[in-house]
Design a protein around this motif. Structure first.
Motif, PDB file in Angstrom:
ATOM      1  N   THR A 116      28.689  46.620  41.007  1.00  0.00           N
ATOM      2  CA  THR A 116      29.171  46.590  42.390  1.00  0.00           C
ATOM      3  C   THR A 116      29.178  45.163  42.936  1.00  0.00           C
ATOM      4  O   THR A 116      30.147  44.725  43.574  1.00  0.00           O
ATOM      5  N   LEU A 117      28.092  44.435  42.697  1.00  0.00           N
ATOM      6  CA  LEU A 117      28.006  43.058  43.198  1.00  0.00           C
ATOM      7  C   LEU A 117      29.056  42.164  42.549  1.00  0.00           C
ATOM      8  O   LEU A 117      29.712  41.357  43.222  1.00  0.00           O
ATOM      9  N   LEU A 118      29.219  42.292  41.227  1.00  0.00           N
ATOM     10  CA  LEU A 118      30.177  41.437  40.533  1.00  0.00           C
ATOM     11  C   LEU A 118      31.610  41.796  40.905  1.00  0.00           C
ATOM     12  O   LEU A 118      32.466  40.919  41.021  1.00  0.00           O
ATOM     13  N   HIS A 119      31.892  43.088  41.091  1.00  0.00           N
ATOM     14  CA  HIS A 119      33.218  43.488  41.562  1.00  0.00           C
ATOM     15  C   HIS A 119      33.490  42.892  42.936  1.00  0.00           C
ATOM     16  O   HIS A 119      34.600  42.397  43.206  1.00  0.00           O
ATOM     17  N   GLY A 120      32.494  42.951  43.825  1.00  0.00           N
ATOM     18  CA  GLY A 120      32.677  42.371  45.148  1.00  0.00           C
ATOM     19  C   GLY A 120      32.873  40.869  45.098  1.00  0.00           C
ATOM     20  O   GLY A 120      33.713  40.316  45.826  1.00  0.00           O
ATOM     21  N   TYR A 121      32.103  40.197  44.243  1.00  0.00           N
ATOM     22  CA  TYR A 121      32.228  38.738  44.094  1.00  0.00           C
ATOM     23  C   TYR A 121      33.610  38.358  43.569  1.00  0.00           C
ATOM     24  O   TYR A 121      34.284  37.465  44.115  1.00  0.00           O
ATOM     25  N   ALA A 122      34.063  39.056  42.507  1.00  0.00           N
ATOM     26  CA  ALA A 122      35.378  38.758  41.948  1.00  0.00           C
ATOM     27  C   ALA A 122      36.486  39.071  42.949  1.00  0.00           C
ATOM     28  O   ALA A 122      37.473  38.324  43.068  1.00  0.00           O
ATOM     29  N   GLY A 123      36.342  40.179  43.687  1.00  0.00           N
ATOM     30  CA  GLY A 123      37.342  40.513  44.693  1.00  0.00           C
ATOM     31  C   GLY A 123      37.391  39.497  45.824  1.00  0.00           C
ATOM     32  O   GLY A 123      38.481  39.156  46.313  1.00  0.00           O
ATOM     33  N   TRP A 124      36.214  39.010  46.226  1.00  0.00           N
ATOM     34  CA  TRP A 124      36.184  37.993  47.286  1.00  0.00           C
ATOM     35  C   TRP A 124      36.870  36.713  46.818  1.00  0.00           C
ATOM     36  O   TRP A 124      37.627  36.089  47.566  1.00  0.00           O
ATOM     37  N   LEU A 125      36.616  36.313  45.570  1.00  0.00           N
ATOM     38  CA  LEU A 125      37.290  35.127  45.031  1.00  0.00           C
ATOM     39  C   LEU A 125      38.800  35.327  45.001  1.00  0.00           C
ATOM     40  O   LEU A 125      39.569  34.407  45.325  1.00  0.00           O
ATOM     41  N   ALA A 126      39.235  36.518  44.603  1.00  0.00           N
ATOM     42  CA  ALA A 126      40.673  36.790  44.551  1.00  0.00           C
ATOM     43  C   ALA A 126      41.294  36.699  45.940  1.00  0.00           C
ATOM     44  O   ALA A 126      42.435  36.236  46.094  1.00  0.00           O
ATOM     45  N   ASP A 127      40.563  37.126  46.965  1.00  0.00           N
ATOM     46  CA  ASP A 127      41.084  37.043  48.335  1.00  0.00           C
ATOM     47  C   ASP A 127      41.215  35.601  48.811  1.00  0.00           C
ATOM     48  O   ASP A 127      42.029  35.318  49.713  1.00  0.00           O
ATOM     49  N   GLN A 128      40.411  34.693  48.251  1.00  0.00           N
ATOM     50  CA  GLN A 128      40.467  33.288  48.665  1.00  0.00           C
ATOM     51  C   GLN A 128      41.541  32.506  47.912  1.00  0.00           C
ATOM     52  O   GLN A 128      41.826  31.364  48.271  1.00  0.00           O
ATOM     53  N   ALA A 129      42.114  33.089  46.865  1.00  0.00           N
ATOM     54  CA  ALA A 129      43.067  32.372  46.026  1.00  0.00           C
ATOM     55  C   ALA A 129      44.437  32.315  46.695  1.00  0.00           C
ATOM     56  O   ALA A 129      44.789  33.151  47.542  1.00  0.00           O
ATOM     57  N   ASP A 130      45.232  31.339  46.292  1.00  0.00           N
ATOM     58  CA  ASP A 130      46.594  31.220  46.807  1.00  0.00           C
ATOM     59  C   ASP A 130      47.547  32.077  45.969  1.00  0.00           C
ATOM     60  O   ASP A 130      47.122  32.873  45.121  1.00  0.00           O
ATOM     61  N   ALA A 131      48.844  31.885  46.199  1.00  0.00           N
ATOM     62  CA  ALA A 131      49.826  32.706  45.492  1.00  0.00           C
ATOM     63  C   ALA A 131      49.817  32.465  43.990  1.00  0.00           C
ATOM     64  O   ALA A 131      50.190  33.351  43.213  1.00  0.00           O
TER      65      ALA A 131
END
Length: 613
Positions: free
Chosen positions: A374-389
């Motif tokens: 759960t923590l790693l999924h949230g971390y990876a998802g948060w990084l994906a939200d910060q990425a550009d196109a």
């Protein structure tokens, strides 16, 4: 030295001075560190200040807006500080005039170094009473007390009672009733002296060179604060890095934080008290005192001053970066090739929550794979939200690893956004770098975890990437390690040669290696146990291979013996005599058949030509 080398009229010698002794600290922090920043905030402009005991000369520079009198026992120290102070009294507290009072009295080196061995000894309570008498109505006292059960003593390889150096005139311990041994006793003695305690800060990682001053009351209830977690880990890991200790001081400090005992294990406390029978606007009784003061650059990285954190109606907020000269720019990094630090980013609220690194360690120790996932999924998802196109990350998000991310429920946030990447980095490389840092800390730290013991750091990083929902490969992990080396080289100002050596060292990190930092006997022993286990596994594999080869060799010898036995028997020979003529006849028949085919071939060719005509 003599008084002629100092400004005339600034040094007072009432008697009892020590002529061949110096107490000035040899280890000094830039701009005086958090203590100087706190003192500059407590002391109002134009105040009369008594600086009792040996202090960093930078502290006097930070108090240039006040009239400072130094109270010392060492004559050489008096000569060294006379240029910075308005007046210097040498000989201990007995040299203070009875009618002499000050707005602020600072004894941030403790009370023991104030007394001279050449004069009348007053004892701890006697020195405190003399300093309290020098505080004017409404004035303040800032006093340091070393903790006899502090973290620095718990991790030291040499016990405190074995000190034999010249400065060990006073050996304080919990059995010394003349000294207070904890915060409650210190608070009680200050109260009994006629002052009112106002605030207390825990000094880490050592009292004399504290790089972090944290509000002691907040520490008692601050287990949910990722800021305290990160500050304690950074301060203790950086200070003890070149030393040999019994156990990891950073791990011990963080454990004490989550047990509600970080303030009790602090190497020293800094207590602020004031005399209540004065004006109500005394600076010592203000509400704008910082919750935390943290020295940057204490782990070998370029510093940007002292970071302040304040507590307000809307929660904790970053204060300004405190420097000796507020108009001077922050010290530049030796290299901005891959990363840098921007102090202007430290504005607004401090994000609440627990440190992701601590949460992951806790889940791994409990073999709670569901929480890890759960923590790693949230971390990876948060990084994906910060990425550009293009799937790349820039700025603070590009350097967001588990030790700089706080988690509050389902919300992820960067704790310290001043760390910035110079260029945009691919999202999978950023994720792999964060996971690799955690995997290296987990394996080299000797933590129990639910994964195979045969995994190396890169292999565990790939596994963690799978738990985060990303298919990482070893090539991506290798690229992430190169990025880690480049970022570390930029933050530490390393040249190309040292950067290459660092990258090679990081690539070669093995689970059997001890963690980077202080040489902890506890962790070295755990590393030795892991190495012994690995050697035992390899030895068992070697024995199994030897046994397999031996059994195969024995089977081959038995087969060869059986073949040899059969080839020498009468039946074998008779059979061979019977088979040999048949083989010769068969071979002759094949040869005759080939000759017949060769003879018929020209006739067939002529027949075909005639048919075609």
């Amino acid at each position: 030295m003599t008084t002629e080398t100092a400004p005339a009229g600034r040094i007072t010698l009432p008697g009892g001075e020590m002529l061949a002794w110096s107490d000035l600290p040899t280890e000094r922090l830039a701009d005086g560190g958090p203590l100087a920043a706190l003192a500059a905030r407590v002391v109002p402009p134009g105040a009369r200040v008594l600086l009792a005991g040996p202090h960093d000369p930078a502290l006097l520079d930070r108090l240039a807006h006040a009239e400072v009198t130094c109270l010392l026992r060492s004559h050489p120290d008096a000569v060294a500080l006379a240029q910075r102070a308005a007046r210097v009294i040498v000989g201990g507290p007995a040299g203070l005039a009875d009618d002499e009072t000050y707005d602020v009295v600072i004894a941030a080196a403790g009370l023991d170094p104030i007394e001279s061995v050449e004069g009348t000894r007053l004892g701890w309570d006697g020195v405190l009473a003399r300093l309290v008498a020098a505080v004017r109505p409404g004035g303040a006292l800032l006093l340091r007390l070393d903790n006899p059960l502090g973290l620095h003593r718990l991790v030291a390889t040499t016990p405190w009672y074995a000190a034999r150096d010249d400065s060990a005139w006073v050996i304080g311990g919990v059995l010394d009733a003349a000294h207070p041994a904890n915060r409650d006793q210190l608070r009680q003695r200050i109260t009994d002296s006629g002052l009112r305690p106002s605030a207390c800060w825990a000094a880490y990682p050592e009292g004399a060179t504290a790089t972090a001053l944290l509000d002691a009351d907040q520490l008692d209830h601050g287990a949910h604060r990722g800021l305290f977690d990160a500050v304690l880990h950074g301060a203790c890991a950086g200070a003890f890095a070149p030393a040999t200790v019994l156990q990891d001081p950073a791990r011990l400090a963080v454990d004490a934080l989550h047990a509600g005992r970080a303030a009790d294990l602090a190497p020293a406390w800094l207590m602020l008290a004031y005399r209540p029978d004065g004006p109500t606007d005394t600076p010592a009784d203000g509400d704008d005192l910082p919750v935390a003061l943290v020295q940057t650059g204490s782990s070998g990285q370029p510093g940007i001053g002292v970071l302040e954190v304040r507590d307000g109606p809307s929660g904790w907020r970053w204060g300004h970066v405190v420097t000796a000269d507020p108009t001077a720019p922050a010290a530049p990094f030796a290299s901005r090739e891959a990363a840098y630090r921007n102090p202007d980013a430290l504005t607004g609220p401090v994000p609440s929550g627990r440190l992701l690194h601590t949460l992951l360690l806790d889940a791994a120790l409990r073999r709670d794979l569901a929480t890890v996932r759960t923590l790693l999924h949230g971390y990876a998802g948060w990084l994906a939200d910060q990425a550009d196109a293009d799937g790349r990350l820039a700025g603070a998000a590009a350097l967001a690893s588990a030790d700089n991310i706080v988690v509050d429920g389902e919300r992820f946030a960067v704790l310290d956004p001043s760390w910035r990447a110079t260029d945009r980095l691919p999202g999978d490389v950023v994720l792999a770098r964060g996971l690799w840092r955690f995997a290296a800390a987990l394996l080299t730290g000797g933590y129990a975890h639910p994964w195979s013991s045969t995994l190396d750091v890169a292999g565990l990083t790939v596994v963690l990437g799978g738990l985060a929902g990303h298919d990482l490969d070893r090539a991506t992990v290798a690229e992430a390690v190169q990025a880690e080396a480049a970022i570390t080289a930029s933050l530490h100002g390393l040249d190309a040669e040292h950067r290459t050596a660092l990258a090679t060292e990081l690539q070669a990190v093995e689970p059997t290696d001890p963690p980077l930092g202080a040489h902890s006997y506890q962790q070295l022993r755990e590393a030795w146990l892991r190495q012994r286990e690995e050697i035992s596994r390899l030895a068992a594999l070697t024995r199994w291979t030897d046994e397999l080869l031996t059994s195969r060799e024995r089977a081959l010898r038995r087969a060869e013996a059986k073949i040899g036995l059969l080839s020498g028997s009468i039946s074998y020979r008779v059979g061979r005599l019977a088979i040999t003529p048949a083989r010769l006849a068969k071979r002759g028949a094949r040869a005759a058949k080939r000759r017949a085919r060769a003879a018929l071939a020209p006739k067939q060719l002529v027949t075909e030509q005639e048919e075609q005509q």
